[in-house]
Enzyme design. Structure first.
Site, PDB file in Angstrom:
ATOM      1  N   TYR A 147     -41.676   6.421 -35.327  1.00  0.00           N
ATOM      2  CA  TYR A 147     -40.969   7.396 -34.304  1.00  0.00           C
ATOM      3  C   TYR A 147     -42.054   7.374 -33.144  1.00  0.00           C
ATOM      4  O   TYR A 147     -41.717   8.056 -32.082  1.00  0.00           O
ATOM      5  CB  TYR A 147     -41.052   8.720 -34.783  1.00  0.00           C
ATOM      6  CG  TYR A 147     -39.608   9.343 -35.102  1.00  0.00           C
ATOM      7  CD1 TYR A 147     -38.984   8.885 -36.378  1.00  0.00           C
ATOM      8  CD2 TYR A 147     -38.788  10.274 -34.547  1.00  0.00           C
ATOM      9  CE1 TYR A 147     -37.749   9.480 -36.595  1.00  0.00           C
ATOM     10  CE2 TYR A 147     -37.572  10.583 -34.747  1.00  0.00           C
ATOM     11  CZ  TYR A 147     -37.226  10.114 -36.030  1.00  0.00           C
ATOM     12  OH  TYR A 147     -35.763  10.497 -36.155  1.00  0.00           O
ATOM     13  N   LYS A 217     -42.343   5.606 -49.155  1.00  0.00           N
ATOM     14  CA  LYS A 217     -41.922   4.434 -49.531  1.00  0.00           C
ATOM     15  C   LYS A 217     -43.163   3.409 -49.690  1.00  0.00           C
ATOM     16  O   LYS A 217     -43.199   2.379 -49.450  1.00  0.00           O
ATOM     17  CB  LYS A 217     -41.088   3.430 -48.568  1.00  0.00           C
ATOM     18  CG  LYS A 217     -39.676   4.324 -48.583  1.00  0.00           C
ATOM     19  CD  LYS A 217     -38.787   3.690 -49.725  1.00  0.00           C
ATOM     20  CE  LYS A 217     -38.290   2.365 -49.680  1.00  0.00           C
ATOM     21  NZ  LYS A 217     -37.461   1.935 -50.792  1.00  0.00           N
ATOM     22  N   ASP A 257     -36.228   6.623 -51.829  1.00  0.00           N
ATOM     23  CA  ASP A 257     -34.869   6.806 -52.204  1.00  0.00           C
ATOM     24  C   ASP A 257     -34.611   7.250 -53.389  1.00  0.00           C
ATOM     25  O   ASP A 257     -33.406   7.862 -53.814  1.00  0.00           O
ATOM     26  CB  ASP A 257     -34.482   5.016 -52.355  1.00  0.00           C
ATOM     27  CG  ASP A 257     -35.579   4.189 -53.175  1.00  0.00           C
ATOM     28  OD1 ASP A 257     -36.921   4.425 -52.912  1.00  0.00           O
ATOM     29  OD2 ASP A 257     -35.246   3.426 -53.755  1.00  0.00           O
ATOM     30  N   ASP A 281     -36.588  12.996 -41.481  1.00  0.00           N
ATOM     31  CA  ASP A 281     -35.598  12.901 -40.804  1.00  0.00           C
ATOM     32  C   ASP A 281     -34.568  12.688 -41.779  1.00  0.00           C
ATOM     33  O   ASP A 281     -33.350  13.702 -41.484  1.00  0.00           O
ATOM     34  CB  ASP A 281     -35.523  11.874 -39.587  1.00  0.00           C
ATOM     35  CG  ASP A 281     -34.324  11.961 -38.859  1.00  0.00           C
ATOM     36  OD1 ASP A 281     -34.261  12.871 -38.253  1.00  0.00           O
ATOM     37  OD2 ASP A 281     -33.658  10.786 -38.307  1.00  0.00           O
TER      38      ASP A 281
END
Ligand code: ATP
Length: 393
Positions: A147, A217, A257, A281
């Site tokens: 970002y 992740k 995930d 987000d």
């Protein structure tokens, strides 16, 4: 009177001045409704001993009309000076050279936590079988990650320069289609991670919550997301070893995930969440959808070190329903509840939450929610605000 920061903590005057930006589109409707509800709750809770003086500051289209600037310097200065403020939804002006107003405020005041509590209100329709199990608070890192906006468009001299650097100086060989690639950089720092995770730990301990989960992740992006996880655990061990030892603090981590899947299957496993900007987000929107959607999801951007905090409606300006007395003011009202909690005015905050619980349980809501409720009664924005006020008093 102004809020000040003294010896590391906020000093909140009983008659406190809160700057606000009304907002564009539906902001014009929901902001006064929200202020009215908050004033009534504060008055009821403290019987005149405490009150809020709302100080309008210009932002968005109103600012552009009056000052020729979507975000006048003066507005940023007022938020800086008064420490705590609130804002309705703002349009991102179209066209080259305009920055997103939300991003500008966030960056200027270094509001490094995006705080999003997510809970279900009985009566509100949810796609889950057991939405009552959802009660989470997301701490999303707000200043780093992909970002940060460090990107180069495919085909530009800059992108070619980056490619050359990567290949020739860094020995990178894994770029599949060199000539047609754009490039982006994902900075994740130890300081940035630590201040975010520290804020999440403090919140977990203060509110005696069952666990803090680091969502990342790190299995794929080992040095950015993987480091986020490692720095988070190390910080907890270094600064909160007592709380870890006596079980007041439980820290776990999960791959992003799997987390998204688990939030649907076993939402009760999670309480406080600390995560990076992009994961945050996605997660914020999914969790909001699980409990009723953007009309009731509140949020805040906070710098816990300086004390600066801006509470906000998390949805946009909804031009399709603006001016029609249809908008749901709940997101902004629940953001004000967060603000009252931040000020330590818990009694007023609880009055509003209680009123909202009763309204929804009785099927009273704006159309966006009422249409999915059993026996729901669609109220206009103003009528919904009046219902809350009746329930507060
Ligand atoms: P912007 O360009 O400012 O982001 P938008 O319409 O693209 O505006 P949102 O404002 O987030 O994006 O709205 C998405 C949809 O949700 C719209 O159909 C809108 O009417 C609806 N919506 C958003 N906020 C509310 C609200 N507070 N009450 C009712 N409906 C809402």
């Amino acid at each position: 009177m102004k809020i000040t920061k003294e010896n590391g903590s906020l000093r909140i005057p009983d008659k406190v001045t809160i700057p606000f930006i009304e907002g564009d589109g539906i902001g014009v409707e929901i902001t006064p409704i929200c202020q009215n509800v908050v004033d009534q709750a504060v008055n009821k809770a403290y019987k005149g001993k405490r009150s809020i003086e709302w100080k309008e500051t210009l932002g968005g289209e109103k600012a552009f009309k009056e000052r020729g600037d979507y975000l006048p310097e003066e507005t940023v200065e007022i938020f800086r000076e008064y420490l705590v403020g609130i804002k309705g939804p703002l349009t991102t002006p179209v066209g080259e050279g305009f920055r997103s107003l939300n991003v500008a405020l966030r960056q200027t005041l270094d509001l490094y936590v995006c705080l999003r509590p997510v809970r279900w209100f009985p009566g509100v329709a949810s796609p889950l079988k057991e939405p009552q199990k959802v009660n989470m608070t997301i701490f999303r890192e707000n200043t780093e990650d992909i970002y940060a906006g460090i990107e180069w468009q495919q085909g530009t001299p800059e992108a070619r320069k980056v490619l050359r650097f990567l290949k020739e100086e860094m020995g990178v060989t894994q770029i599949r289609f060199e000539e047609t690639s754009s490039f982006g950089v994902k900075p994740v720092s130890k300081e940035g991670t630590e201040r975010l995770v520290r804020a999440a730990i403090e919140y977990t301990l203060k509110n005696r919550l069952p666990s803090l989960t680091l969502v990342h992740k790190g299995n794929i992006m080992k040095f950015t997301e993987g480091s986020f996880k490692r720095w988070g655990y190390e910080l907890a061990e270094r600064e909160y070893s007592d709380a870890l030892a006596d079980g007041r603090l439980v820290i776990q981590d999960v791959i992003a995930d799997a987390f998204l899947q688990n939030t649907l299957l076993f939402p009760e496993r999670y309480s406080v969440i600390a995560t990076l900007n992009l994961n945050g987000d996605y997660i914020s929107d999914q969790l909001a959808a699980m409990v009723g959607g953007i009309g009731i999801a509140p949020g805040a951007n906070i710098n816990y070190q300086s004390g600066h905090a801006i509470f906000e409606a998390t949805h946009g300006t909804a031009p399709d329903i603006a001016g029609k007395n249809k908008a749901n003011p709940s997101s902004l009202i629940l953001s004000s509840v967060m603000m009252l909690e931040y000020l330590g005015w818990k009694e007023a905050a609880n009055l509003i939450t209680g009123a909202m619980e009763k309204a929804f349980a009785n099927g009273k809501a704006t159309h966006d929610l009422a249409r999915f409720m059993h026996g729901g009664q669609s109220l206009g924005s103003k009528q919904f605000g009046e219902t809350l006020i009746q329930l507060i008093n």
